[in-house]
Write a protein that holds these residues in place. Structure first.
Motif, PDB file in Angstrom:
ATOM      1  N   ASP B  94       0.828  -1.215  -0.073  1.00 44.45           N
ATOM      2  CA  ASP B  94      -0.028  -0.155   0.047  1.00 44.45           C
ATOM      3  C   ASP B  94       0.854   1.353   0.129  1.00 44.45           C
ATOM      4  O   ASP B  94       0.344   2.306  -0.332  1.00 44.45           O
ATOM      5  CB  ASP B  94      -0.943  -0.066   1.269  1.00 44.45           C
ATOM      6  N   ILE B  95       2.114   1.041   0.430  1.00 40.96           N
ATOM      7  CA  ILE B  95       3.027   2.333   0.388  1.00 40.96           C
ATOM      8  C   ILE B  95       3.737   2.416  -1.063  1.00 40.96           C
ATOM      9  O   ILE B  95       4.789   1.788  -1.275  1.00 40.96           O
ATOM     10  CB  ILE B  95       4.007   2.276   1.430  1.00 40.96           C
ATOM     11  N   GLU B  96       3.247   3.300  -1.818  1.00 46.07           N
ATOM     12  CA  GLU B  96       3.991   3.362  -3.060  1.00 46.07           C
ATOM     13  C   GLU B  96       4.291   4.984  -3.503  1.00 46.07           C
ATOM     14  O   GLU B  96       4.093   5.184  -4.705  1.00 46.07           O
ATOM     15  CB  GLU B  96       2.756   2.573  -4.173  1.00 46.07           C
ATOM     16  N   LEU B  97       4.113   5.784  -2.732  1.00 50.10           N
ATOM     17  CA  LEU B  97       4.488   6.987  -2.957  1.00 50.10           C
ATOM     18  C   LEU B  97       5.682   7.398  -3.786  1.00 50.10           C
ATOM     19  O   LEU B  97       5.794   8.390  -4.428  1.00 50.10           O
ATOM     20  CB  LEU B  97       4.396   8.029  -1.700  1.00 50.10           C
ATOM     21  N   LEU B  98       6.796   6.354  -3.365  1.00 51.33           N
ATOM     22  CA  LEU B  98       8.093   6.628  -4.240  1.00 51.33           C
ATOM     23  C   LEU B  98       7.968   6.181  -5.785  1.00 51.33           C
ATOM     24  O   LEU B  98       8.816   6.493  -6.716  1.00 51.33           O
ATOM     25  CB  LEU B  98       9.020   5.752  -3.555  1.00 51.33           C
ATOM     26  N   LYS B  99       6.720   5.967  -6.370  1.00 52.29           N
ATOM     27  CA  LYS B  99       6.377   5.725  -7.541  1.00 52.29           C
ATOM     28  C   LYS B  99       7.020   6.679  -8.554  1.00 52.29           C
ATOM     29  O   LYS B  99       6.592   7.864  -8.279  1.00 52.29           O
ATOM     30  CB  LYS B  99       5.012   5.199  -7.614  1.00 52.29           C
ATOM     31  N   PHE B 100       7.225   6.387  -9.918  1.00 46.68           N
ATOM     32  CA  PHE B 100       7.588   7.202 -10.796  1.00 46.68           C
ATOM     33  C   PHE B 100       6.605   8.110 -11.204  1.00 46.68           C
ATOM     34  O   PHE B 100       5.299   7.710 -11.119  1.00 46.68           O
ATOM     35  CB  PHE B 100       8.207   6.544 -12.121  1.00 46.68           C
TER      36      PHE B 100
END
Lengths: 169, 100, 661
Positions: B94-100
Motif C-alpha cells: 500500500d506504500i507506493e508514494l515513491l512511484k515514478f
C-alpha cells in the motif's frame, strides 16, 4: 553429542525461520523469530561464545522481540492481506533467491572445504573478560560512539512517537 | 566436532530465508522481523568464524551488530507506528508514494 | 650604485594615488580639493621626472627597476619591472609635462560640469596607465598600460554618458582598438616563440643578432602585427576611424589622450621595437607607406571639415602618419622628435580650441565663429603660434621635426613618400590656417561670437606654457646641416636601432625604388650633403608658406572663394565632407556582412540546428533513457528489495568468476 545438539538447534532455527515466513499473522511470526534466536543462542554456546549467547537471549529475544510484540499489540495487527502488486518480487524473487543460496554455498564450499583450520583452543574460557578488555581498549572509540548512536535512536523514537495523526499535515 | 562449514551453511540458509521473508511478506512488521533474521544469520557466521580463527574480535562485531539492531528496532518500530497512524495500513504494497 | 638607483615606481604611483583618492573619496569633496589632488600628483610626477632626468644620468645602458615577479611559467618570465632609457625618459617628460598643463587647464574647463571627481579620477588613472606603458620593462607590462589607456580613453570619450553619440563613439573606439590589440597580442606570442621572453633587453639582444630578413619571415610577421596594434592605437589607415569620433569627449581629454599622449603610444611602441623593425625591410616599407597614406588621406578630409575639433582630429591623424612615415624610412629619432613637438603644439591647438569653444558657449561649428581675434587675444596668439608650428615654419617646433622626417624620406631613398609628405605639409598649412582664419578673422557670424570673452588664467597660462614649448621645443633637435648639433638624436641614440647597410642593397635589388641613391652613412647624424638638406628644408618652408598664403587668399581676402570652390568641385567636396564614405564602407563591408553572416549562418544554421540540436538531443536522449529506467521505480518496497537481491547475486557471481580464474 555435539552433532545431536547441533542438529537440534539448527532444526529449531530452520523451522522457526520457515514458520516466520509461512505464518500469515505477524504475532506467530514474532514468536517463530524468538524460537530462532533461542536456537542461535544455543549454537553460540556450542561455539564457545557464552557472552554472546547470553546477550542474544537478553537483548534480542528479550528486549527487541518484546518491542516487536508490543508494537504488534499497539497497532492491533491482523493477518496480512496478500496483495500482489510487485511483479518484480513475485516473478524474479524465487529464482534469484535460489541463485543466492547456491552462490553462497558454492563460495563456502570453495573457500572452506574442510574444518581443518579450527583453533578453538585459542578461545580461553573467560570470554566475557576478554570481550570486556577489548571493548575498553581497542574498541573504546566505537564503543563510545555506539552509546551516542543509542542516544540518538532514543531521541528519534521519542520524536517520532510523540506525533499524533492530527499533527501531521 | 561439528565442522565450521556446517554452521556457515546454516547461516547462509537462514540468511536466504530472511531475504525470502523480506520479498514475500506484506506486513511491514514481519518484513522488519525478516531483517532481524538476516542480521542473526550474519551474527552466526561471525561467531563461527571467530570460533574457527580463535579470535574475540568476531564477538565484538556481533556485539556491535546487536547494539545497532536494537537502535534500529527502536527507530524502525517508531516509524511503523507513525505509518500505521497515518495510513491505517501495515501492508508494504500500500506504500507506493515513491512511484515514478 | 645603490644610491643612484632611481625609484621609478614613484612615477606611475603618484597619479594612481590621485586616481584612488578622487575615485574613492572625491564624491564628497570640494572641486578645489579634487582638482588640487589631481594636478599636484601629476605635477609631482613631472617634477620627479625632471629630477630623474638630471640626476639619474640617462646613459647608454637602460636602468631597470625590478618591482615584483608577476608571471613565471616554466622558462617564461614576465615581471613588474620598469625600464628607463632615453626614449622612455623623453616620453615620461612629455606625458607628465603636457599632462600636468592639461590637468590645470581642465580644472577650469570642467569647473561647471557634473562628475568632476569622476573626470579627474579617470584622467589620473590615464596618467598612471600611460606612465606604465611608457616605463614598462617588457612587452606584457607595456600591453597592460596599452589596454589601460584604452580603457580610460573609452571612459573619457563616453564621459557625457547621457549623450547617445558619446557612448557610441566610446564603443567605436573600443572596438576598433580591439582589432589592433589582437595583432599586438599575436605579435607578443610570436616574440615569446622567437626570443623566449618579453623583456626588452632579452628581445632586443635576440633580434640584434638576427640577420636582416629578405622577404617575409618571422621577424616581418612580428613587426607587421606590432604595426597592426600601432595602427589601432595611433589611428592609422585603416583603423583611424575611431579618432575623429572620439572628439565627443571633453576637450581636455581630446588634447591629452587623443592628441598628445595616448595616440602616440603606437609610435612609441614602433620606436621601442626599432631593433625588430630594422631587421625587416618589408615591415619598414609597410610602416612608411601606411604613414604616408594616412597623412595624405586625413589631411584631405581635414580640408573641408567645419567642426573645429574635427579639423584638429584629422590633423592629428595626419601628423601621426608623419611619425610613422619617419619611423618607416628609418628615422626613428625623427619620428619620436615629431611625436614630442606634436604633443606640444597639438595639445595647444586643442586647448586653444577648448578655450574658443568655452568662449562660444559650446558652439563647435566654425561657420558660427569669426572675428574672435580681438575678443580672446591670448587664445588667438597662442593658437597662431601653434598653427605656425604645425605648418612647418621656422623656427617653430614643427619645422625641425617635420623637415627631418621629409629629409630622411628622400635621403633614405623614398622619393614618392617624400612627395606625399610634402603635399601633406602644404595641405596641413592650408587647413590649419583655414581654421585660424575662419575662427579669428572676418566678422563675427553669430551672437556668441559677438559676445565672446577670454577664458580665465587657469586656462590661458597652460596655453602660454605650451605656446612657449611649441616655439622653442624644436631647438633641441636642430640638424647639423642647419647649424644645430642634433642633440635630440644623440640623446635617443642608445634606445633606437640604426638601419643596417644591407637595407638599401635590398631596396635596390628588389627594384622597389626607381632612383638609386648611393647609400648613406652608418652615422646619419653627419650629413654628407648639407647643401641638399638645406635645399629640402627650403622647399618644405615654401610649401608650408604657400599653403598659408592660399588659405589667407581663400578665407580672408576673398572669403567667398571657399563657397565657389566647393560649388565647382561639388562631387569631390561631398566625398571629402563625408570622409571618403569610409564609415559607410566599413558599415557595409564589416558590420552588415558580419551581421548577415551571424544571423543566417551562425544563428539560424549553426546555433539553431547544430548547437540547439545537440543540447536538445542530449536532453531528450536523457529523458528517453530516464523514461525507460524509471520503470524500475515502481514504488513497491519489495520490488526494490528484489533489485537489491539481483545486484547481490550479480556481485557474488562476479566474485566467483574472479576466484575461478
Amino acid at each position: 553429542m555435539d552433532a545431536v545438539l547441533f542438529f537440534l538447534f539448527a532444526g529449531i532455527a530452520l523451522a522457526g525461520a520457515i514458520n516466520l515466513i509461512r505464518e500469515s499473522h505477524p504475532i506467530y511470526s514474532a514468536l517463530s523469530l524468538v524460537a530462532v534466536m533461542g536456537a542461535l543462542a544455543g549454537l553460540y554456546l556450542m561455539l564457545g561464545a557464552e557472552f554472546i549467547a547470553v546477550v542474544q537471549i537478553i537483548v534480542y529475544a528479550g528486549a527487541i522481540m518484546v518491542l516487536f510484540v508490543f508494537v504488534l499489540m499497539l497497532v492491533n495487527a491482523a493477518p496480512e492481506v496478500k496483495l500482489d502488486r510487485s511483479k518484480m518480487a513475485k516473478n524474479v524473487g524465487p529464482p534469484l533467491l535460489t541463485l543466492l543460496l547456491v552462490e553462497i554455498v558454492a563460495v563456502l564450499r570453495g573457500k572452506y572445504p574442510t574444518s581443518d583450520l579450527v583453533h578453538p583452543s585459542l578461545l580461553s574460557g573467560d570470554n566475557t573478560r576478554q570481550i570486556g578488555k577489548l571493548l575498553f581498549s581497542k574498541f573504546l572509540l566505537p564503543f563510545e560512539v555506539t552509546s551516542i548512536l543509542i542516544l540518538v535512536a532514543i531521541m528519534g523514537a521519542v520524536v517520532l512517537g510523540k506525533r499524533r495523526p492530527d499533527d501531521s499535515r | 566436532m561439528i565442522p565450521v562449514s556446517w554452521y556457515l551453511i546454516l547461516s547462509a540458509v537462514l540468511f536466504v530465508l530472511g531475504v525470502a521473508g523480506f520479498l514475500i511478506k506484506r506486513n511491514v512488521i514481519t518484513v522488519f522481523m525478516s531483517i532481524e533474521l538476516m542480521l542473526n544469520a550474519v551474527n552466526l557466521s561471525f561467531v563461527a568464524f571467530g570460533y574457527m580463527l580463535g579470535d574475540y574480535n568476531a564477538h565484538i562485531f556481533v556485539f556491535f551488530v546487536m547494539v545497532v539492531a536494537a537502535a534500529e528496532a527502536a527507530v524502525g518500530l517508531a516509524i511503523i507506528m507513525l505509518m500505521y497512524h497515518n495510513r491505517k495500513s501495515l501492508n508494504v504494497d500500500d506504500i507506493e508514494l515513491l512511484k515514478f | 650604485m645603490e644610491t643612484t638607483t632611481p625609484q621609478l615606481w614613484i612615477l606611475p604611483a603618484l597619479p594612481l594615488l590621485g586616481a584612488a583618492i578622487n575615485g574613492f573619496f572625491g564624491k564628497r569633496q570640494s572641486r578645489a580639493f579634487i582638482g588640487g589632488v589631481a594636478c599636484s600628483t601629476v605635477g609631482l610626477a613631472f617634477l620627479y621626472a625632471v629630477y630623474l632626468f638630471f640626476t639619474a644620468g640617462v646613459g647608454d645602458t637602460p636602468r631597470i627597476d625590478y618591482i615584483a615577479p608577476w608571471i613565471s611559467a616554466g622558462s617564461f618570465h614576465a615581471d613588474f619591472s620598469l625600464y628607463l632609457d632615453p626614449l622612455s625618459m623623453l616620453m615620461t617628460l612629455v606625458v607628465t609635462g603636457v599632462g600636468f598643463l592639461i590637468h590645470v587647464y581642465a580644472t577650469e574647463y570642467m569647473a561647471h560640469e557634473d562628475g568632476f571627481y569622476r573626470f579627474f579620477c579617470y584622467l589620473n588613472l590615464f596618467m598612471f596607465f600611460m606612465l606604465t606603458l611608457v616605463l614598462a620593462g617588457n612587452y606584457l607590462l607595456l600591453f597592460v598600460g596599452w589596454e589601460g589607456v584604452g580603457l580610460c580613453s573609452y571612459l573619457l570619450i563616453g564621459f557625457y554618458y547621457l549623450k547617445q553619440s558619446a557612448i557610441i563613439a566610446g564603443k567605436k573606439a573600443f572596438v576598433v582598438n580591439r582589432i589592433g590589440d589582437f595583432g599586438f597580442t599575436l605579435a607578443m606570442l610570436l616574440i615569446i616563440g622567437t626570443a623566449g621572453s618579453l623583456d626588452y633587453g632579452t628581445v632586443f639582444k635576440a633580434f640584434q643578432n638576427a640577420p636582416v630578413e629578405n622577404g617575409v619571415g618571422a621577424v616581418t610577421i612580428i613587426c607587421l602585427l606590432l604595426m597592426m596594434g600601432a595602427c589601432g592605437k595611433s589611428a592609422q589607415v585603416p583603423l583611424y576611424v575611431w579618432l575623429p569620433d572620439a572628439m565627443e569627449g571633453p576637450t581636455p581629454v581630446s588634447a591629452l589622450i587623443h592628441a598628445a599622449t595616448m595616440v602616440t603610444a603606437g609610435v612609441y611602441m614602433v620606436a621601442r621595437s626599432s631593433h625588430l623593425f630594422v631587421k625587416s625591410p618589408v615591415a619598414m616599407e609597410v610602416v612608411a607607406v601606411i604613414g604616408c597614406i594616412t597623412c595624405i588621406f586625413a589631411a584631405t578630409i581635414g580640408l573641408v571639415q567645419t567642426d573645429i575639433k574635427r579639423v584638429l582630429a584629422y590633423s592629428t591623424v595626419s601628423q601621426l602618419g608623419y611619425m610613422f612615415l619617419g619611423c618607416g624610412v628609418g628615422a626613428f629619432s625623427a619620428g619620436v622628435f615629431h611625436l614630442m613637438t606634436h604633443a606640444f603644439f597639438k595639445a595647444l591647438l586643442f586647448l586653444g580650441a577648448g578655450s574658443v569653444i568655452t568662449a562660444m558657449h559650446h558652439e563647435q561649428e566654425m561657420g558660427a565663429m569669426g572675428g574672435l581675434r580681438k575678443k580672446i587675444p591670448t587664445t588667438f596668439m597662442t593658437m597662431l603660434l601653434a598653427c605656425l608650428a604645425i605648418s612647418g615654419i621656422p623656427p617653430f617646433a614643427g619645422f625641425f621635426s617635420k623637415d627631418e622626417i621629409l629629409w630622411s624620406a628622400w635621403h633614405n631613398g623614398h622619393p614618392w613618400l617624400w612627395l606625399g609628405g610634402s603635399i601633406t605639409a602644404g595641405m596641413t598649412a592650408f587647413y590649419m590656417f583655414r581654421l585660424l582664419f575662419l575662427t579669428f578673422f572676418g566678422e563675427p557670424r553669430s551672437d556668441h561670437a559677438q559676445h565672446a570673452h577670454e577664458s580665465p588664467s587657469t586656462m590661458t597660462v597652460p596655453l602660454i606654457c605650451l605656446a612657449v614649448l611649441s616655439v622653442i621645443g624644436g631647438w633641441i633637435g636642430v640638424p647639423k646641416a642647419l647649424g644645430g648639433s642634433a642633440h635630440f638624436e644623440h640623446f635617443l641614440e642608445p634606445s633606437l636601432a640604426r638601419v643596417p647597410v644591407e637595407f638599401s642593397a635590398y631596396a635596390r635589388a628588389s627594384g622597389s625604388d626607381p632612383i638609386d641613391i648611393p647609400r648613406p652613412n652608418p652615422e646619419p647624424a653627419e650629413p654628407e650633403e648639407p647643401g641638399a638638406e638645406r635645399l629640402f628644408s627650403l622647399i618644405a618652408v615654401v610649401i608650408g608658406a604657400s599653403g598659408i598664403g592660399l588659405a589667407y587668399y581663400a578665407y580672408v581676402v576673398k572669403p567667398e572663394t571657399g563657397q565657389k570652390l566647393s560649388a565647382q568641385f561639388h562631387g569631390a567636396y561631398r566625398v571629402l565632407l563625408n570622409k571618403y564614405y569610409v564609415d559607410e564602407l566599413y558599415e557595409v563591408l564589416f558590420l552588415k556582412s558580419t551581421t548577415a553572416v551571424s544571423r543566417e549562418v551562425l544563428w539560424h544554421a549553426v546555433d539553431e540546428t547544430v548547437i540547439d540540436g545537440a543540447a536538445n538531443g542530449v536532453g531528450s536522449t536523457a529523458r528517453a533513457m530516464g523514461g525507460f529506467a524509471r520503470l524500475m521505480q515502481s514504488g513497491f518496497i519489495r520490488s526494490y528489495a528484489a533489485w537489491v537481491l539481483f545486484g547481490a547475486v550479480g556481485a557474488l557471481f562476479y566474485m566467483i568468476l574472479q576466484w575461478a580464474k
